[in-house]
Design an enzyme around this catalytic site. Structure first.
Site, PDB file in Angstrom:
ATOM      1  N   CYS A 169     -48.685 -35.698 -18.183  1.00 41.98           N
ATOM      2  CA  CYS A 169     -48.713 -34.311 -18.667  1.00 41.98           C
ATOM      3  C   CYS A 169     -49.288 -34.133 -20.065  1.00 41.98           C
ATOM      4  O   CYS A 169     -50.306 -33.465 -20.219  1.00 41.98           O
ATOM      5  CB  CYS A 169     -47.302 -33.717 -18.605  1.00 41.98           C
ATOM      6  SG  CYS A 169     -46.740 -33.514 -16.910  1.00 41.98           S
ATOM      7  N   ARG A 219     -38.605 -33.648 -16.900  1.00 47.43           N
ATOM      8  CA  ARG A 219     -39.150 -34.905 -17.413  1.00 47.43           C
ATOM      9  C   ARG A 219     -38.962 -35.982 -16.360  1.00 47.43           C
ATOM     10  O   ARG A 219     -37.880 -36.086 -15.775  1.00 47.43           O
ATOM     11  CB  ARG A 219     -38.404 -35.342 -18.676  1.00 47.43           C
ATOM     12  CG  ARG A 219     -38.577 -34.420 -19.844  1.00 47.43           C
ATOM     13  CD  ARG A 219     -37.508 -34.689 -20.886  1.00 47.43           C
ATOM     14  NE  ARG A 219     -36.177 -34.423 -20.348  1.00 47.43           N
ATOM     15  CZ  ARG A 219     -35.036 -34.648 -21.008  1.00 47.43           C
ATOM     16  NH1 ARG A 219     -35.060 -35.172 -22.198  1.00 47.43           N
ATOM     17  NH2 ARG A 219     -33.862 -34.371 -20.462  1.00 47.43           N
ATOM     18  N   GLU A 265     -43.052 -25.746 -14.756  1.00 49.64           N
ATOM     19  CA  GLU A 265     -41.956 -26.714 -14.657  1.00 49.64           C
ATOM     20  C   GLU A 265     -41.862 -27.523 -15.950  1.00 49.64           C
ATOM     21  O   GLU A 265     -42.864 -27.931 -16.498  1.00 49.64           O
ATOM     22  CB  GLU A 265     -42.216 -27.647 -13.451  1.00 49.64           C
ATOM     23  CG  GLU A 265     -41.160 -28.681 -13.238  1.00 49.64           C
ATOM     24  CD  GLU A 265     -39.755 -28.067 -13.169  1.00 49.64           C
ATOM     25  OE1 GLU A 265     -39.511 -27.228 -12.295  1.00 49.64           O
ATOM     26  OE2 GLU A 265     -38.913 -28.424 -14.031  1.00 49.64           O
ATOM     27  N   VAL A 309     -43.112 -33.464  -9.160  1.00 47.79           N
ATOM     28  CA  VAL A 309     -42.552 -32.117  -9.298  1.00 47.79           C
ATOM     29  C   VAL A 309     -42.175 -31.533  -7.936  1.00 47.79           C
ATOM     30  O   VAL A 309     -41.073 -31.007  -7.764  1.00 47.79           O
ATOM     31  CB  VAL A 309     -43.560 -31.201 -10.038  1.00 47.79           C
ATOM     32  CG1 VAL A 309     -43.138 -29.746  -9.950  1.00 47.79           C
ATOM     33  CG2 VAL A 309     -43.657 -31.627 -11.498  1.00 47.79           C
ATOM     34  N   LYS A 315     -53.244 -34.681 -20.721  1.00 48.93           N
ATOM     35  CA  LYS A 315     -54.148 -33.719 -20.072  1.00 48.93           C
ATOM     36  C   LYS A 315     -53.849 -32.285 -20.514  1.00 48.93           C
ATOM     37  O   LYS A 315     -54.754 -31.452 -20.621  1.00 48.93           O
ATOM     38  CB  LYS A 315     -54.088 -33.856 -18.541  1.00 48.93           C
ATOM     39  CG  LYS A 315     -52.845 -33.264 -17.903  1.00 48.93           C
ATOM     40  CD  LYS A 315     -52.941 -33.254 -16.391  1.00 48.93           C
ATOM     41  CE  LYS A 315     -51.665 -32.746 -15.748  1.00 48.93           C
ATOM     42  NZ  LYS A 315     -51.320 -31.360 -16.003  1.00 48.93           N
ATOM     43  N   ASN A 351     -45.662 -28.105 -24.256  1.00 46.21           N
ATOM     44  CA  ASN A 351     -46.111 -29.498 -24.247  1.00 46.21           C
ATOM     45  C   ASN A 351     -46.886 -29.845 -25.519  1.00 46.21           C
ATOM     46  O   ASN A 351     -46.743 -30.936 -26.068  1.00 46.21           O
ATOM     47  CB  ASN A 351     -46.961 -29.783 -23.010  1.00 46.21           C
ATOM     48  CG  ASN A 351     -46.093 -30.162 -21.816  1.00 46.21           C
ATOM     49  OD1 ASN A 351     -44.862 -30.163 -21.923  1.00 46.21           O
ATOM     50  ND2 ASN A 351     -46.706 -30.475 -20.698  1.00 46.21           N
TER      51      ASN A 351
END
Ligand code: NAD
Length: 438
Positions: free
Chosen positions: A263, A157, A154, A12, A266, A211
């Site tokens: 991502c 991908r 953010e 990122v 978690k 997410n």
């Protein structure tokens, strides 16, 4: 042109810093990993991301992008108007987000800052972290210097990170200081996208909810795939038919081994943890995670069903990265699958177009092959783990000749059952008719 410091030069941070530089800002990227920074100064990228190396080079040459390990230099050297925090927030021991790197970054920023700053948090952090970061800064400042904290989750991908950063569906900014949020919004104006300004906590929550929803969509279609296998329906066509409905949409409806990466696992866990700590029962999130774990077992079970036993068999993993176009092996399904196969006495071989180096660090006793055909040599079965484009047009006759037994378990449904049968393979997809085989 603004002066920007980016703290944390991972997927990122490096993409954020490079893209902001490309938009004409002066950016200094900082990391505590000296090896990473030394490499970047010599043009060596720590990650694989299509198009990023060229973009870094162009902006370094133009004098807009630099790298350092010194907080003093990164924050006061320019001096920075904005400091983006993009450090990792890995899974903690109980499923919570581990905020130690965010805390270290906040303390280091406070230690050196000698001028007013807008601190923008890009890391995915539990709801309330923005306030906590503000407390840390206040507590560590040598003298009171005005600052504001803005949350800017953010959504990029890996694999299409530059494209996603420069063409986002929206930019979310959360702050109690609307003036600071408006300044961060100005930075994003060249992106010509919807900019949504909320309070801090709401912005932090938007990231987790996004997410969790995407992960749920994948687990949903995987549950439907299991039902398809029992009833003789084809989940690919079901997904297409369902996806035409605008209220649903086709993306993230691909049945298969399920989600992994740095991502979703978690973040879904951290959201469930937050809910539980506050006395809620995140039953849906739990089911989303359970279904995902089952998918990894399912492909191993399919291989076992085809071969009778895994003991003494050789199984090839086609693809290792958690998804195509990245070398990221964090929580990649391939790791669990390799362990499960080995635990039952199989020899595991593997090939990935770009993740071989990162995979070698986390996979043990796995024979790494140079290409798909070398992988196939002596294999009793191959599992398609990652849907790299280059796997879609393999020479199937050659692959079959190299294998000891022609068994393919297609964990990403990249092949058609009928075609594979015509080549003489024993083929198992996910949800492609009875038992996944058409
Ligand atoms: N990877 C993705 O696709 C993605 C997408 C959206 C959001 N996010 C979130 O963004 C954050 C960063 O993720 P990532 O994948 O880029 O992480 P990463 O592990 O690739 O990079 C993190 C970097 O931060 C550095 N770092 C750690 N502590 C530091 C400190 N105190 N000072 C300076 N640098 C420090 C590390 O050395 C590392 O280089 C996470 O919260 C993640 O959840 C990631």
């Amino acid at each position: 042109m603004k002066n920007i410091c980016v703290v944390g030069v991972g997927y990122v941070g490096l993409v954020t810093g490079t893209c902001f530089a490309d938009l004409g800002n002066r950016v200094c990227c900082l990391d505590i990993n000296a090896e990473r920074i030394e490499g970047l100064k010599r043009g060596i990228l720590p990650i694989y991301e299509p198009g990023l190396a060229e973009m870094v080079k162009r902006n370094v040459q133009a004098g807009r992008l630099s790298f350092t390990t010194s907080y003093e230099e990164a924050i006061n050297g320019l001096p920075a108007d904005f400091v983006f925090i993009a450090v990792g927030t890995p899974e903690g021991v109980d499923g919570e987000a581990d905020l130690r790197y965010v805390r270290m970054a906040a303390e280091s920023i406070a230690d050196v800052a000698d001028h007013p700053l807008i601190i923008v948090n890009k890391s995915t952090v539990p709801v309330g972290t923005g306030d906590w970061v503000a407390d840390i800064i206040r507590a560590h400042q040598k003298k009171p210097i005005p600052f504001s904290v803005v949350s800017n989750p953010e959504f990029l991908r890996e694999g299409s990170a530059i494209q996603d950063f420069l063409n986002p569906d929206r930019v979310v900014l959360g702050s109690l200081d609307r003036e600071a949020a408006a300044k961060v919004a100005d930075l994003h104006l060249p992106l010509r996208t919807t900019i949504m300004i909320t309070d801090l906590r709401t912005a932090e929550m938007i990231k987790y909810a996004s997410n969790a929803f995407l992960a749920a969509k994948i687990s949903f279609i995987n549950e439907i795939a299991a039902i398809c296998e029992a009833l003789g329906a084809d989940v690919k066509e079901v997904a297409a038919g369902v996806g035409y409905d605008k209220r649903i949409g086709r993306t993230f409806l691909d049945a298969g081994i399920g989600w992994g990466g740095s991502c979703f696992p978690k973040d879904v866990k951290a959201l469930a943890y937050m809910a539980t700590v506050h006395g809620r029962h995140p039953q849906l999130l739990q089911a989303v995670m359970d279904i995902n774990t089952d998918q990894r077992r399912l492909v191993v079970q399919k291989v076992r069903d085809c071969l009778g036993t895994l003991e003494g068999k050789t199984v090839g993993l086609l693809g290792l990265a958690f998804k195509p176009n990245t070398d990221d092996m964090r929580d990649a399904p391939s790791i669990d699958i390799a362990h499960m196969l080995q635990a039952e006495g199989a020899l595991v071989k593997a090939y990935d177009p770009v993740a071989m180096v990162s995979a070698a660090r986390v996979l043990h006793d796995v024979v790494l092959a140079e290409d798909p055909y070398e992988l196939a040599e002596g294999c009793d079965a191959i599992i398609v783990v990652t849907e790299w484009n280059e796997f879609k047009q393999l020479d199937m006759a050659r692959l079959k000749r190299a294998m000891r037994q022609p068994v393919i378990v297609d964990g990403r449904n990249i092949y058609e059952p009928e075609t594979m049968k015509a080549y003489g393979f024993t083929y198992r997809g996910i949800g492609r008719g009875y038992n996944g085989c058409g």
